[in-house]
Each structure stands twice: as C-alpha cells, then as structure tokens.
Design an enzyme around this catalytic site. Structure first.
Site, PDB file in Angstrom:
ATOM      1  N   ILE A 151      36.375  39.321  -5.184  1.00  0.00           N
ATOM      2  CA  ILE A 151      36.394  40.438  -4.259  1.00  0.00           C
ATOM      3  C   ILE A 151      34.863  40.978  -4.520  1.00  0.00           C
ATOM      4  CG2 ILE A 151      37.200  42.675  -4.005  1.00  0.00           C
ATOM      5  CD1 ILE A 151      40.123  41.612  -4.805  1.00  0.00           C
ATOM      6  N   ARG A 231      41.431  48.226  -9.787  1.00  0.00           N
ATOM      7  CA  ARG A 231      42.874  48.933 -10.484  1.00  0.00           C
ATOM      8  C   ARG A 231      42.573  50.093 -11.234  1.00  0.00           C
ATOM      9  NH1 ARG A 231      44.778  45.354  -8.045  1.00  0.00           N
ATOM     10  NH2 ARG A 231      46.050  43.730  -8.767  1.00  0.00           N
ATOM     11  N   GLU A 260      50.508  55.040 -10.603  1.00  0.00           N
ATOM     12  CA  GLU A 260      50.693  54.873  -9.094  1.00  0.00           C
ATOM     13  C   GLU A 260      52.388  54.896  -9.120  1.00  0.00           C
ATOM     14  OE1 GLU A 260      48.554  52.044  -7.403  1.00  0.00           O
ATOM     15  OE2 GLU A 260      46.596  52.622  -7.929  1.00  0.00           O
ATOM     16  N   HIS A 278      46.155  53.422  -2.502  1.00  0.00           N
ATOM     17  CA  HIS A 278      46.117  51.902  -2.896  1.00  0.00           C
ATOM     18  C   HIS A 278      46.452  51.030  -1.354  1.00  0.00           C
ATOM     19  CE1 HIS A 278      46.980  49.053  -6.213  1.00  0.00           C
ATOM     20  NE2 HIS A 278      46.012  48.393  -5.263  1.00  0.00           N
ATOM     21  N   ALA A 281      45.081  46.193   0.181  1.00  0.00           N
ATOM     22  CA  ALA A 281      45.734  45.135   0.986  1.00  0.00           C
ATOM     23  C   ALA A 281      46.433  45.425   2.180  1.00  0.00           C
ATOM     24  CB  ALA A 281      46.578  44.194  -0.047  1.00  0.00           C
TER      25      ALA A 281
END
Length: 533
Positions: A151, A231, A260, A278, A281
């Site tokens: 990434i 993260r 979270e 978050h 994705a």
C-alpha cells in the site's frame, strides 16, 4: 453430485457467477449459529466475510469441508490452526483492498491540505467563508512515506504524479528497491524533520505501536500534515492532539484509531482534523475483488489445483515427512534473524547441513522467508506470498546444502546488513522420546542451547557483575515473568549475549529502558509463540 459451496454472507454477484455453473451454491446467514452448523454439515466449501465465526465447532460440523474462504484481508474470524488440523485449506484475498486503501490515504491528505471537511460543514451551515479556508498545494512538497509495503508503494506512486519529492522510512526495504520507485530512504527522524506531508503505511506490531509519539512529533517540520489510513495506534492520538492544538502540526487525516469502533477522541473536536470510520477497504471495487478472488481460489481448491492465496498451504501440500518438522524450525530462525538484525538483509542464505539434505528441501527456504517477514508486514505471510514480499523489498533468499556428516541436522539463516553487520542464527531439532523440539544453537559466534519457543529477548552488552539482577528487577517491576535465561560470552569481561524467555510480550519502551540500563546498544524481541502454516 456437484460439490456444495456454502456462502454465509453477502458476496458480489460476479463472484457467485464464477461458482454457480459448476457447483451447488447454497446460502445461509452465518450469524445464525444453529442455521450455520446445520448447513455446513453438507458443504465442501464455506465462504465468509468478517461476521461469521469459523471456529473448531463449525469445522467439526463441516466434516466434508475442503476449503474455507474469507472474502477479505483479515482472518481473525477463522481458526486457522483448527482448520489445518482437519486438513481444511484456508484462503483469503490479501490484495483486494490495497488500491482502495492507498486512495483513501490520498483522499485524506488532499482533504487536510484544502480544509475540505470543515469548509463543507461551514457552507452547509449557511456560511460562505472563502478566506477562512486557505489551503496549501501538494506540488513541490516533500512527502514522507512511513512504510513501503504494497500500500505504501501504491501511495508513493500516485503521489509522484503530483510533482512531489518522496522520501520514506522502512528498515525492511533495500535502498536499491526504493530508488527504483523514485523514493529516497531516510531514517525516521530525518523523515519527520523534512516532510511537509507524512503518510503512515505500517503494520501494527509491538515495535510500531506508538511509533510516532510526543518525542517524534517534537521533531516535525512546523506546519506538517499527517495522515494515517493504516492501523490505529501507530500514532499516539493524545500526543497528536496536543501537537495540533499547539500548531506544530497543521492538520491530520485519520481513518483508523487505537480503539474501534469509537465515537470519542480528543481529535474529533479539532477543525484541522479529517476523520473517517475505517473506510480504507470500503469501496465497491474492493468488495468485488475480494469476492472474485476467493471464488476463484475455492474453484481451484475444489478442482484439486494449486491455490495461490492459500494461507495454510501445508494442509494441501506434499512435504516429505522427514522434512516437515524442520519447517517450524526454519520459520522461527527467520523470525529471530529479523528481530536481532532489526532489518532484512539484501541477501539471505538458508544453509542446511546433515543427512536431511538427501531430501527435497526447497520448502525450507519458503519457511525461512515466512519467518523473515512475519513481523514486517501487516498481512499474514504464507509460503505462497513470501517470495513476492521478498521481491517487493529487493531481498534475495537462497538455499544451500551440505552433506557434511553431523550427528544432527542443522539449519542456519545468515545475511549481511546494509550497515555492514552480518547476522547468523542457527538451530536444530532435539528429540525427546517421540517429540521433537526446535532449539536455538547459535547466534553469530555465540553458542546457545535454548528452546525456540515463547517470547525471546536478546541483549548484547559488556560482561560485568550485576547485569542479571538489573534485568530481572526491571522486568519484574514491569510484571514480566522470566521463564528461562541464558548468558553466552567469549571471555570474561568481553562482549556477552543474554537471551531470556518470558511469559508475555514486551513493548518497545521497556526494551529500550532495559537496554539503556545495562549499556546494550538495543534490545530485540522475537515472538515465537505462533507458528505453523
């Protein structure tokens, strides 16, 4: 009769189409436990996302299961060890969201640079305030990338198109590989001092938690803008809030948080912070890619073909029975190598000596590579993806063998580091009745006799009285219990190596404190508690 594929959560229609022509595709609500246990009894394959728990009970109920697929990156909801024990292949979609995650980081960076979120709220609140939201351009700025994994690389490539200067911190990437990407490798402190924008792309490990804290934020260039879509916990949120309030940091964009889900943070009340729940994705494309990827893997598994994204490849692989016990040893040696080195060497050699060399040993190279990168990347390292992870970082791993007669088989992982140091870790299998135990027998030129298990700590220091007591006191005060300890030295008063087995993980701060107290350059930790496919 066609094989039964049980889908326990929503899957993209395109993924279902891949399976529907050849298999009996059935659906069940994976969160309805009784329904899941009943349905899985007749299934050959089970496909889940994140809500369905695939534990030992589900695997036992699915006596005919050959493959479990997770349509996503994580595997926290799948008991891989139980699946492996039953010979069930486990697959996931490790690269399905990497583009989406990189784009989310860029979206946050641009939103922070141009005050997008606060300007939107202001205008929707009935205020036209152009002068209040003067932003900055990205072109010509220095962008620091913390972590050059998949990434991080995608992020860097896209930021290059903005006309930026790219620097990166990643001790596990070779300078030549970074240069190919148009990125200059620097130390973390230098990155903090030089960057106008910083984006974090690291896995969450004991070494990276709190990597950017109060001390690091005191080094940054005034006016820096920081993004974290990797993260939660990599950046100390309280320290970041303070730096934002004091004006040392001009803005921040966060997609992840230390806890979270969360709706409370000292960062949420700051106008110069953009936050999202978050969403890295959360794109239609990432969801489609995940579904298609696992559907193809399921098809390969049911057709008896090799599965590229297998997490526990041994469940379906053929490895000589005499070689199989050495897989765990080689993996653990790789983990110790990376822990002690603090880097991955450009070239690593896996050397095997003894009678075992009469067998096919190529899988030991993969096992060592699996260990080398276990604490380096965020994704689960497998026998399949380890070579690509090495290639991505410019690391060459070779296997050499010697049939020199020994009374035991010996595996050594050795390599030369960019700073000129060389590191070697050796081990063997000790036989106790019918049980074989992985043992560490050497670290560089120090002789060891230590079980390669549990959490291991390593400290090098000048041999002198009082060191054992000092370390014991510091660990004891921190609530860390010592299970075993071994000191190796070449001569009295010379360099010594202390290796400890402890009952719990040790944070980077405690390692640093212990190392400083005994005059060691650094402390190293290797977590060997979890091994296997």
């Amino acid at each position: 009769m066609p094989s039964v594929v049980l889908i326990a959560e929503e899957l993209a229609p395109s993924a279902i189409d891949v399976l529907a022509g050849d298999y009996d595709v059935r659906q069940v609500d994976g969160t309805d436990r009784p329904a899941l246990l009943a349905a899985v009894a007749g299934a050959d394959a089970l496909i889940v996302r994140s809500a369905t728990q695939v534990d030992a009970e589900v695997l036992a109920a699915g006596a005919g299961l050959r493959v479990v697929a997770r349509a996503g990156v994580g595997l926290d909801n799948v008991d891989i060890a139980a699946a492996t024990a039953r010979g069930v292949l486990v697959v996931n979609a490790p690269t399905s969201n990497i583009v989406s995650a990189a784009e989310q980081a860029i979206a946050l960076l641009l939103a922070v640079a141009r005050h997008t979120a606060t300007a939107t709220a202001s205008l929707k609140g009935g205020r036209w305030q152009r002068s209040r939201f003067v932003g900055v351009e990205v072109q010509g700025k220095t962008v620091g990338v913390v972590g050059l994994g998949r990434i991080g690389v995608l992020f860097a490539q896209r930021m290059a198109a903005f006309g930026t200067r790219l620097i990166a911190y990643d001790p596990y990437v070779q300078p030549a590989r970074a240069a190919q990407l148009g990125v200059r490798l620097v130390g973390l402190d230098e990155l903090l001092r030089e960057s106008d924008f910083i984006s974090v792309h690291l896995p969450r490990t004991p070494e990276t938690v709190g990597l950017i804290g109060e001390k690091e934020l005191g080094l940054v260039r005034p006016g820096v803008r920081i993004v974290n879509a990797a993260r939660g916990g990599l950046i100390d949120e309280d320290a970041l809030a303070t730096a934002l309030l004091e004006g040392r940091v001009a803005g921040a964009g966060l997609d992840v948080f230390v806890t979270e889900p969360t709706t409370e943070s000292p960062l949420f009340g700051l106008d110069n912070v953009v936050v999202t729940p978050h969403l890295g994705a959360s794109t239609a494309e990432a969801q489609d890619k995940a579904g298609l990827s696992v559907a193809r893997s399921v098809k390969l598994a049911l057709d008896g073909e090799f599965v590229p994204d297998a997490v526990n490849v041994q469940a379906g692989g053929v490895v000589d029975e005499d070689v199989r016990p050495l897989l765990t040893l080689a993996e653990k040696l790789g983990k110790v190598f990376t822990a002690v080195a603090g880097h991955v060497a450009a070239t690593v050699t896996v050397e095997v000596r003894g009678e075992i060399v009469s067998h096919e040993l190529g899988v030991l190279r993969l096992a060592a590579m699996k260990g080398l990168f276990a604490a380096v990347v965020d994704e689960r390292v497998t026998y399949v993806n380890a070579p690509q992870l090495a290639a991505d970082r410019g690391v060459e791993v070779e296997l050499v063998t010697s049939d020199e007669p020994l009374d035991h088989d010996l595996v050594t992982v050795r390599g030369a580091l960019p700073d000129g140091r060389s590191v070697s870790v050796a081990g063997t299998l000790a036989v106790h009745g019918t049980r074989e135990t992985a043992k560490l027998t050497g670290l560089d030129d120090f002789d060891l006799d230590l079980n390669a298990d549990g959490v291991l700590l390593f400290f090098r220091y000048s041999d002198r009285p009082g060191i054992v007591g000092a370390i014991g006191t510091l660990l004891g005060e921190a609530g860390v219990n010592i299970a075993a300890m071994q000191v190796a030295r070449r001569e009295a008063g010379g360099e010594a190596l202390m290796t400890l087995t402890v009952d719990s993980s040790v944070g980077a701060d405690l390692l640093t404190t212990v190392a400083a107290a005994i005059g060691a350059e650094r402390g190293s930790i290797a977590d060997l508690r979890v091994s296997g496919p």
